[in-house]
Scaffold this motif. Sequence first.
Motif, mmCIF file in Angstrom:
data_model
loop_
_atom_site.group_PDB
_atom_site.id
_atom_site.type_symbol
_atom_site.label_atom_id
_atom_site.label_comp_id
_atom_site.label_asym_id
_atom_site.label_seq_id
_atom_site.Cartn_x
_atom_site.Cartn_y
_atom_site.Cartn_z
ATOM 1 N N HIS A 122 0.807 -1.220 0.000
ATOM 2 C CA HIS A 122 0.000 0.000 0.000
ATOM 3 C C HIS A 122 0.839 1.269 0.000
ATOM 4 O O HIS A 122 0.456 2.271 -0.608
ATOM 5 N N TYR A 123 1.973 1.267 0.703
ATOM 6 C CA TYR A 123 2.757 2.481 0.912
ATOM 7 C C TYR A 123 3.737 2.776 -0.225
ATOM 8 O O TYR A 123 4.405 3.809 -0.216
ATOM 9 N N CYS A 124 3.849 1.881 -1.191
ATOM 10 C CA CYS A 124 4.899 2.007 -2.213
ATOM 11 C C CYS A 124 4.361 2.641 -3.483
ATOM 12 O O CYS A 124 3.352 2.193 -4.043
ATOM 13 N N ILE A 125 5.040 3.667 -3.959
ATOM 14 C CA ILE A 125 4.610 4.341 -5.179
ATOM 15 C C ILE A 125 4.766 3.443 -6.398
ATOM 16 O O ILE A 125 4.110 3.639 -7.426
ATOM 17 N N ASN A 126 5.617 2.426 -6.294
ATOM 18 C CA ASN A 126 5.853 1.523 -7.422
ATOM 19 C C ASN A 126 5.034 0.235 -7.337
ATOM 20 O O ASN A 126 5.293 -0.717 -8.072
ATOM 21 N N ARG A 127 4.047 0.205 -6.445
ATOM 22 C CA ARG A 127 3.239 -1.000 -6.289
ATOM 23 C C ARG A 127 2.513 -1.344 -7.598
ATOM 24 O O ARG A 127 2.329 -0.487 -8.473
ATOM 25 N N LYS A 128 2.066 -2.570 -7.693
ATOM 26 C CA LYS A 128 1.466 -3.097 -8.917
ATOM 27 C C LYS A 128 0.314 -2.233 -9.432
ATOM 28 O O LYS A 128 0.172 -2.011 -10.639
ATOM 29 N N SER A 129 -0.517 -1.721 -8.516
ATOM 30 C CA SER A 129 -1.700 -0.970 -8.919
ATOM 31 C C SER A 129 -1.456 0.521 -9.086
ATOM 32 O O SER A 129 -2.388 1.266 -9.382
ATOM 33 N N SER A 130 -0.232 0.973 -8.902
ATOM 34 C CA SER A 130 0.065 2.405 -8.978
ATOM 35 C C SER A 130 0.095 2.874 -10.435
ATOM 36 O O SER A 130 0.620 2.203 -11.324
ATOM 37 N N ASN A 131 -0.459 4.049 -10.660
ATOM 38 C CA ASN A 131 -0.520 4.613 -12.009
ATOM 39 C C ASN A 131 0.707 5.492 -12.263
ATOM 40 O O ASN A 131 0.624 6.712 -12.323
ATOM 41 N N VAL A 132 1.870 4.846 -12.388
ATOM 42 C CA VAL A 132 3.111 5.573 -12.657
ATOM 43 C C VAL A 132 3.736 5.038 -13.942
ATOM 44 O O VAL A 132 3.468 3.920 -14.373
ATOM 45 N N ARG A 133 4.540 5.863 -14.531
ATOM 46 C CA ARG A 133 5.247 5.431 -15.735
ATOM 47 C C ARG A 133 6.331 4.435 -15.347
ATOM 48 O O ARG A 133 7.115 4.691 -14.437
ATOM 49 N N ARG A 134 6.400 3.330 -16.029
ATOM 50 C CA ARG A 134 7.342 2.261 -15.696
ATOM 51 C C ARG A 134 8.521 2.261 -16.653
ATOM 52 O O ARG A 134 8.409 2.664 -17.813
ATOM 53 N N ALA A 135 9.636 1.775 -16.161
ATOM 54 C CA ALA A 135 10.829 1.620 -16.988
ATOM 55 C C ALA A 135 11.663 0.488 -16.420
ATOM 56 O O ALA A 135 11.472 0.073 -15.272
ATOM 57 N N ARG A 136 12.571 0.000 -17.220
ATOM 58 C CA ARG A 136 13.420 -1.100 -16.763
ATOM 59 C C ARG A 136 14.771 -1.022 -17.453
ATOM 60 O O ARG A 136 14.855 -0.856 -18.665
ATOM 61 N N PHE A 137 15.822 -1.134 -16.673
ATOM 62 C CA PHE A 137 17.170 -1.272 -17.212
ATOM 63 C C PHE A 137 17.484 -2.743 -17.447
ATOM 64 O O PHE A 137 16.995 -3.620 -16.718
ATOM 65 N N THR A 138 18.315 -3.006 -18.422
ATOM 66 C CA THR A 138 18.964 -4.313 -18.494
ATOM 67 C C THR A 138 20.186 -4.272 -17.593
ATOM 68 O O THR A 138 20.672 -3.197 -17.217
ATOM 69 N N ALA A 139 20.707 -5.438 -17.246
ATOM 70 C CA ALA A 139 21.914 -5.485 -16.412
ATOM 71 C C ALA A 139 23.063 -4.761 -17.102
ATOM 72 O O ALA A 139 23.820 -4.017 -16.468
#
Length: 423
Positions: free
Chosen positions: A82-99
Motif C-alpha cells: 500500500h505504501y509504495c509508489i511503485n506498487r502493482k496498482s500504482s498509475n506511474v510510468r514504468r521503466a526497466r534497465f537491463t543489467a
Amino acid sequence: MLRTYIEPVGQIGIQEKLGILADAAKYDASCASSGTAKRNSRDGVGLGSTEGMGICHAYAPDGRCISLLKILLTNSCIFDCHYCINRKSSNVRRARFTAKEVVDLTISFYKRNYIEGLFLSSGIIRSSNYTMEQMVEVARSLREDHQFRGYIHLKTIPDADPELVHQAGLHADRVSINVELPTVGGLKRLAPEKSAVRIEDAMADAKAAIADGKDAKAKYKSAPTFAPAGQSTQMIVGADAATDGDIVTRASTLYDRFGLRRVYYSAFSPIPDASAVLPLSRPPLMREHRLYQSDWLMRFYDYRPDEVVAAADDATGMLPLDIDPKLAWALKFRDRFPVDINRAPREDLLRVPGLGVKAVDAIVRARRWRRLRLDDVARLTVSIAKVRPFLVAEDWRPVALTDRADLRPIVAPKVKQLELFGA
C-alpha cells in the motif's frame, strides 16, 4: 480501476530510463557507504574507488563524501504494498534497465568523475529469483568484467534463493534487506504479500555469511569476503500506528539479533493514487530526525533502548519534536545531574546534553593535567547555555538551576534544532 503503465524494454532511451528510475530510488534512504574496505585504482589495477570525493550522496564516518549512482533496476513490481509508489496498482510510468545498461552507466559515470559507487535496488519482476539474478549480474560484471573497485550496495530480496543472496554478498560491499515497517501487524496490513519471518530469516542468513567470511579471511588471506561493509535495513515511519517507542525498541532488537551496521528511517510520504488505509498526511520530518538521534544515542552514547524510550511522552510514546531525545531524557531524570566534569566517569559525561563524544573524550584527556573550568567546556560545545545547568566545573556550580520548573525553555534551542548533540 487504476491503470498500470509498463514501458516495453528498449522503447525509451537511457536518459529517460535514468530519469524515471533514479527518481523512483529516492524513497530508499539506506544508501550510506560507511564501513566498507578501502580500495582504489592507484596501483593501476581496475576502476573506481571507495575513498574519493565527488557529487555527495552518502557520508563515511570520517566525513568523506561518497558519490553513489542510486537507481532501481526497474520500478515495475508484482507486489502491491500500500505504501509504495511503485506498487502493482500504482498509475506511474514504468521503466526497466537491463543489467548491461546499469553496468555501462556506472562505468560511464565513474569515468566522468560523477560517482564512486553504485546503490542498486529494484521492484520485483517475474519472480524474486529472476530479479535477484539480474542484480547479481550487474555486480558480477562490474567486478569481474570491468575490474570495478568502487563501492557497491545491493538491496537484496528476502524471497530470493539464498544462494543468489550469497552471490550478491560476494560482489557487493554492503547488502540490505528492508524490514519495511516497525511492527509485524503493520507489515501484514500494508504489505500482505511480504513476510516478517522470511525477512528476518534472510537477515539471519546474511549475518551468518558475514561472520563466516570474516573467519575464513582470518585463516586464509585469499578467502572471499561477504559484504565487508555489513548489512543495513530501513523502516517507514508514520505509515502505521507504531509509536517512536515501538520503533526504537524494534531497531534495538534488529541491531542485537542481526549485527546491523545501520537502521535507516524514512518518513512516510503521501503518494499519488494512495490507498485508503494510508494516512492522509506525512509525519513531521523532525520526527524522522529525532529517531536518528535516538539511534545515535544507542550506538555511540551507551543508552539502553528502555532509556531512550523513557525520553518519550508517557501517554503517546512519542519523542518530543522541539528538543532532542538526549535533552528530553536529562530533563526527565534530573536526579542524575549535575555531573562534575573533573570527577565523573566518561559514561556519565556522555549523558550531559550538548556534550558530544569528541567533547567528552577531550575533557577526559585534559582533566588529567588540570582542573577544568566552565570556559574550557565552552570551547568544546556549540551552546554552553544548554550544558551549564547539567554540570559542575572548577568555577561553576548550578545552584539549584537543575531543579527549576522553567528549565526547559532555558535550555531548549530558540530555533529549529538540526544538529545532533553539539560538537
